[in-house]
Design an enzyme around this catalytic site. Structure first.
Site, short mmCIF file in Angstrom:
data_model
loop_
_atom_site.label_atom_id
_atom_site.label_comp_id
_atom_site.label_asym_id
_atom_site.label_seq_id
_atom_site.Cartn_x
_atom_site.Cartn_y
_atom_site.Cartn_z
N PRO A 1 1.16 -1.37 -0.12
CA PRO A 1 0.79 -0.09 0.31
C PRO A 1 0.96 1.42 0.66
O PRO A 1 1.50 1.50 0.93
CB PRO A 1 -0.44 0.10 1.23
N MET A 2 0.29 2.34 -0.67
CA MET A 2 1.13 3.71 -1.33
C MET A 2 0.46 4.40 -1.29
O MET A 2 -0.46 4.60 -1.90
CB MET A 2 2.08 3.41 -1.83
N CYS B 1 2.81 3.51 8.95
CA CYS B 1 2.96 4.57 8.02
C CYS B 1 3.96 5.39 9.22
O CYS B 1 3.67 5.72 10.06
CB CYS B 1 1.97 5.04 7.91
N LYS C 1 0.31 -4.75 8.88
CA LYS C 1 0.93 -4.27 8.47
C LYS C 1 1.80 -3.00 9.94
O LYS C 1 1.42 -2.24 9.93
CB LYS C 1 1.29 -3.26 7.35
N HIS D 1 8.06 -4.47 7.24
CA HIS D 1 9.36 -3.43 7.03
C HIS D 1 10.34 -3.22 7.71
O HIS D 1 9.89 -2.64 8.63
CB HIS D 1 8.62 -2.12 6.93
N GLY E 1 10.46 -3.81 2.33
CA GLY E 1 11.64 -2.98 2.43
C GLY E 1 12.42 -3.00 0.87
O GLY E 1 13.33 -4.51 1.54
N ASP E 2 12.97 -2.51 0.35
CA ASP E 2 13.86 -2.00 -0.73
C ASP E 2 13.83 -3.64 -1.42
O ASP E 2 14.95 -4.23 -1.65
CB ASP E 2 15.40 -2.56 0.10
N ARG F 1 8.19 0.84 -3.64
CA ARG F 1 8.65 1.94 -4.83
C ARG F 1 9.01 1.44 -5.25
O ARG F 1 9.67 2.12 -6.95
CB ARG F 1 9.71 2.87 -3.92
#
Length: 334
Positions: A22-23, A109, A148, A178, A211-212, A235
């Site tokens: 989710p972003m 978040c 999350k 994350h 993450g990454d 991302r």
């Protein structure tokens, strides 16, 4: 690697264990449609704030974020955020009624406007209060509830395993961690090894490492170091909606996505751009679309980026898309 047995959340079977994170402001319906063209094991919507959904007239932004959850064949989860148990439970019931098959609780978040309201990652500073929200949401709906989180608030508060154990006992169906603290935001490198404290919990639900994760090599490393059953891509998918399918192919031999280049890439970008305008309306859609055009241009090494972002009309933008991506050097396939 051998493809693991498919995960299932309640009545919803998931696909290959590569999930879309989710972003906020990014994983809206047009972007999920772009990803769905190539495939994903699970897609999670952008965050829906409970305070915006439970008012007598829910905000347009909250409603837009939660709408069209059942479109298409890929499983979609809707993420909700808040600080009070009552509104969180009510929001969960609302989005379940709108068609959500899975509901995710945001406790990761790091944004100041979220943590400043004692939501998101701020909830990791008070696990008793966090548990009250989890219990309220799990008890309010009949669909699976997932969670999350981050590793903790900061290096002095690394309590992901504690929160995960409580969530497990409350009936949470899946955990995503994350590999950073809230204090890190998105700086430094995600610590996948630190996620193993959650993986080692007895009787835990399925675990997702986040993450990454930007390609097959990082996904493989994240799984190995974390002990998780799945990875979540955030991302890295910006400007590359095929990335999740490519990772599934690289790790488990799933069907390889046909990564578009040249005219085919221009077709994809144009379709996503027009979908954004149709979904939001012309004026707000133009603002939303600019960041996606920038990411596509960066990923593909396309020229004319600045001209696309400043084009005076949709027609002019489409013309620039056709020119820019048809002549792109092809880094989109990397």
């Amino acid at each position: 690697m051998q493809l693991p047995d498919p995960l299932r959340l309640g009545d919803t079977p998931l696909g290959p264990p590569v999930f879309l994170a989710p972003m906020a402001g990014i994983t809206d319906l047009p972007f999920r449609r772009a990803v769905a063209r190539f495939g994903a094991g699970l897609m999670v919507s952008e965050m829906v704030a409970s305070t915006e959904m439970v008012t007598p007239r829910p905000s347009t932004r909250a409603s837009v974020r939660a709408k069209a959850l059942t479109e298409g064949t890929l499983p979609v989860s809707v993420q909700i955020a808040g600080r009070e148990a009552g509104p969180m439970a009510q929001t969960a019931r609302i989005v379940e009624g709108m068609g959500a098959r899975i509901i995710d609780i945001n406790m990761g978040c790091p944004a100041k406007k979220v943590t400043g309201g004692l939501s998101g990652a701020a909830l990791m500073r008070d696990l008793d209060h966090a548990l009250s929200l989890i219990d309220a949401v799990v008890g309010a709906v009949g669909v699976p509830v997932t969670l999350k989180m981050r590793l903790g608030w900061d290096d002095d508060c690394l309590n992901a395993a504690d929160l995960a154990a409580r969530a497990r006992d409350s009936g949470v169906a899946m955990l995503t961690v994350h590999g950073r603290t809230r204090a890190q935001f998105y700086k430094g490198q995600a610590d996948w090894q630190a996620i193993r404290t959650v993986a080692d919990l007895p009787g835990r639900p399925p675990l997702v490492a986040n993450g990454d994760v930007t390609g097959g090599a990082s996904a493989r490393a994240a799984l190995a170091r974390s002990g998780a059953e799945a990875v979540m891509v955030g991302r890295g998918a910006q400007g590359r909606p095929w990335l999740l399918a490519q990772i599934a192919h690289d790790l488990w031999g799933c069907p390889a996505p046909l990564i578009p280049q040249g005219a085919a890439l221009a077709d994809l970008v144009e379709a996503h751009y027009l979908d954004i305008l149709d979904f939001y309306g012309a004026e707000p859609g133009l603002r939303v679309a600019r960041k996606h055009l920038g990411w596509y241009a960066e990923a593909a090494g396309a020229p004319l980026r600045d001209q696309m972002l400043r084009a005076p009309s949709p027609a002019a933008t489409v013309e620039l898309i056709r020119r820019a991506f048809a002549d792109a050097p092809g880094r989109a396939a990397a």
